[in-house]
Scaffold this motif. Structure first.
Motif: not given
Ligand code: FAD
Length: 450
Positions: A17-25, A321-328
């Protein structure tokens, strides 16, 4: 969209999650500092004792597509079209997961996927990835994270500014918030543990590569997922204590006898079974309930740190991963961090609670129900209803795995209505389901999907 130039966001934990979130941010122009306890995976060998491969499904893939990494991830994936059920007798049956060609799930190696996500995040100039940095706690009043550099032993502090905690099921950040009375945590431990075993390509023989293998045995089970190098990773899920348990498998002979009795066709796949059994760690499984997930715009828990679940629906990573997309997406709509965090929790909590419940229920389905004639009959009726009423009836498993547009909460709610309907339509052995009654019940009880 947040303007570039705002202060750096901290992400604690460069796991999935952390790596994907960094990418989305980063794709939204935010500066990110990613702190990870482990050494750089591009230089080190993967940590042992965490699941080696995972099932990726539509929800996770949608988030990876949004991050623009799907083309790099695709070569890592092996399609699994169904469950290959291995009976005690050695008989095998493939139970397809869905009924359309794209309705498959994908086996992916955790270490490879994590490495690709870190590499892609690190390509962005505004992302700084700092390895061997362990978060030791959080002081919300003092606005700081307590950190330790594991290579030098140096301890230091970082301003929260804000911080997203993606440090996994045993989250140190969550522990810090709980100790300060800022979140309440309940860990619901399963009394079943797991142990992973490697099936090398040379011994995998004719084991079908495009399936998730299950040896269901009622109270316990063995599963195996394929890897791209031709090997498989098998996982034994078994009670911790009792007559049939890990505790009872304390001698090489007991292990061999147990496998000979329960999984005779799997025994030749793991020629060095006693050695692997003794040296591989025994992992524990829990559902983590934490509330709230955020403090006022300073810290947010996300992924397993917020809501770890048991692995039996293959959805923990997909949900993270869905969390990351929702936060993005929240970043694009909501102007400030306190409101973003509150909105994220409002949107995600009912859905992650739903998948936590479905994941527990799926353990019984995998280890037991898949051999039950009533289960198989109702599954066949469900597939038929989906063919006849595709806008109203989708089997619950398919809603979760293949339909990211249907939130988990909705899959749970409709799944309960559908289970009741299937019970009413089930004609028993040798009967045929009443097609007219099916149409009547569906039009009365299941409104069209939105
Ligand atoms: C046996 C098993 C099988 C599974 N199978 C599946 C599956 O098939 N499909 C699926 O979707 N999910 C599956 N899961 C669940 C999945 O592994 C998790 O949901 C997923 O890894 C969550 O991602 P995360 O980034 O939140 O946490 P993690 O992937 O655990 O990442 C946390 C990261 O934080 C780092 N970290 C931890 N503590 C600190 C600290 N103090 N300071 C700095 N860094 C820290 C860790 O090193 C790690 O890199 C399975 C889980 C298990 C146990």
């Amino acid at each position: 969209m947040s303007a570039p130039g705002t202060a750096s966001v901290n992400i604690v934990g460069a796991g999935l999650a952390g790596a994907l979130l960094a990418l989305l941010f980063a794709r939204r122009g935010l500066a990110v500092t990613l702190y990870e306890r482990r050494p750089d995976p591009r230089q080190a060998t993967p940590e042992r004792g965490r699941s080696i491969n995972l099932a990726l499904a539509a929800r996770g893939m949608r988030a990876l597509e949004q991050a623009g990494v799907m083309e790099r991830v695709r070569p890592l994936l092996i399609p699994m079209r169904g469950r290959m059920v291995h009976e005690r007798s050695g008989a095998t049956t493939l139970q397809p997961y869905g009924q359309r060609p794209h309705e498959v799930i994908w086996s992916v190696g955790r270490a490879d996927l994590n490495r690709v996500l870190i590499e892609e995040a690190a390509l962005h100039a505004r992302v700084s990835v700092r390895f061997s940095q362990q978060c030791r706690g959080v002081d919300v009043r003092g606005d700081s994270l307590a950190m330790r550099d594991l290579s030098s032993g140096r301890e230091y502090q970082v301003a929260l500014a804000p911080t997203i905690a993606t440090d996994g099921a045993g989250s140190a950040v969550r522990g810090g918030l709980a100790a300060a009375g800022l979140t309440r945590v309940r860990e619901e431990w399963l009394d079943h543990d797991y142990k992973e075993l490697t099936i090398l390509p040379a011994s995998a023989g004719a084991l079908e590569r495009h399936a998730l293998h299950i040896w269901p045995r009622g109270g316990f089970m063995l599963i195996a997922l394929p890897n791209t190098d031709g090997s498989f990773t098998a996982t034994l899920f078994l009670a911790r204590n009792g007559s049939q348990s890990f505790a009872a498998l304390d001698q090489p002979r007991a292990v061999l006898e147990f496998f000979q009795r329960e999984f005779a066709d799997a025994l030749p796949l793991v020629p060095d079974l006693p050695k692997q059994f003794a040296s591989h760690p025994q992992g524990q499984l829990a559902t983590v309930h934490a509330a709230p997930w955020h403090t006022d715009g300073q810290v947010l828990l996300l992924g397993d740190a917020a809501h770890a679940i048991v692995p039996f629906h293959g959805q923990g990573m997909n949900a993270a991963f869905e969390d990351c997309s929702v936060l993005g997406a929240t970043l694009d709509r909501v102007p400030d961090w306190p409101a973003r965090f509150a909105e994220f929790e409002r949107l995600r909590r009912p859905n992650t609670a739903a998948i936590a419940q479905m994941a527990l229920e799926n353990y019984v389905e995998m280890r037991d129900a898949v051999l039950d004639s009533g289960f198989l009959r109702r599954k066949a009726i469900a597939m038929e209803l989906e063919r006849r009423f595709p806008d109203r009836f989708i089997p619950r498993y398919s809603m979760v795995m293949f339909h990211p547009e249907i939130p988990y909460g909705e899959a749970l709610r409709r799944g309960a209505l559908q289970a009741q309907l299937l019970a009413e339509l089930d004609p028993g052995e040798n009967g045929t389901a009443d097609a007219v009654l099916a149409e009547k019940l569906i039009s009365e009880r299941l409104p069209p999907l939105g």
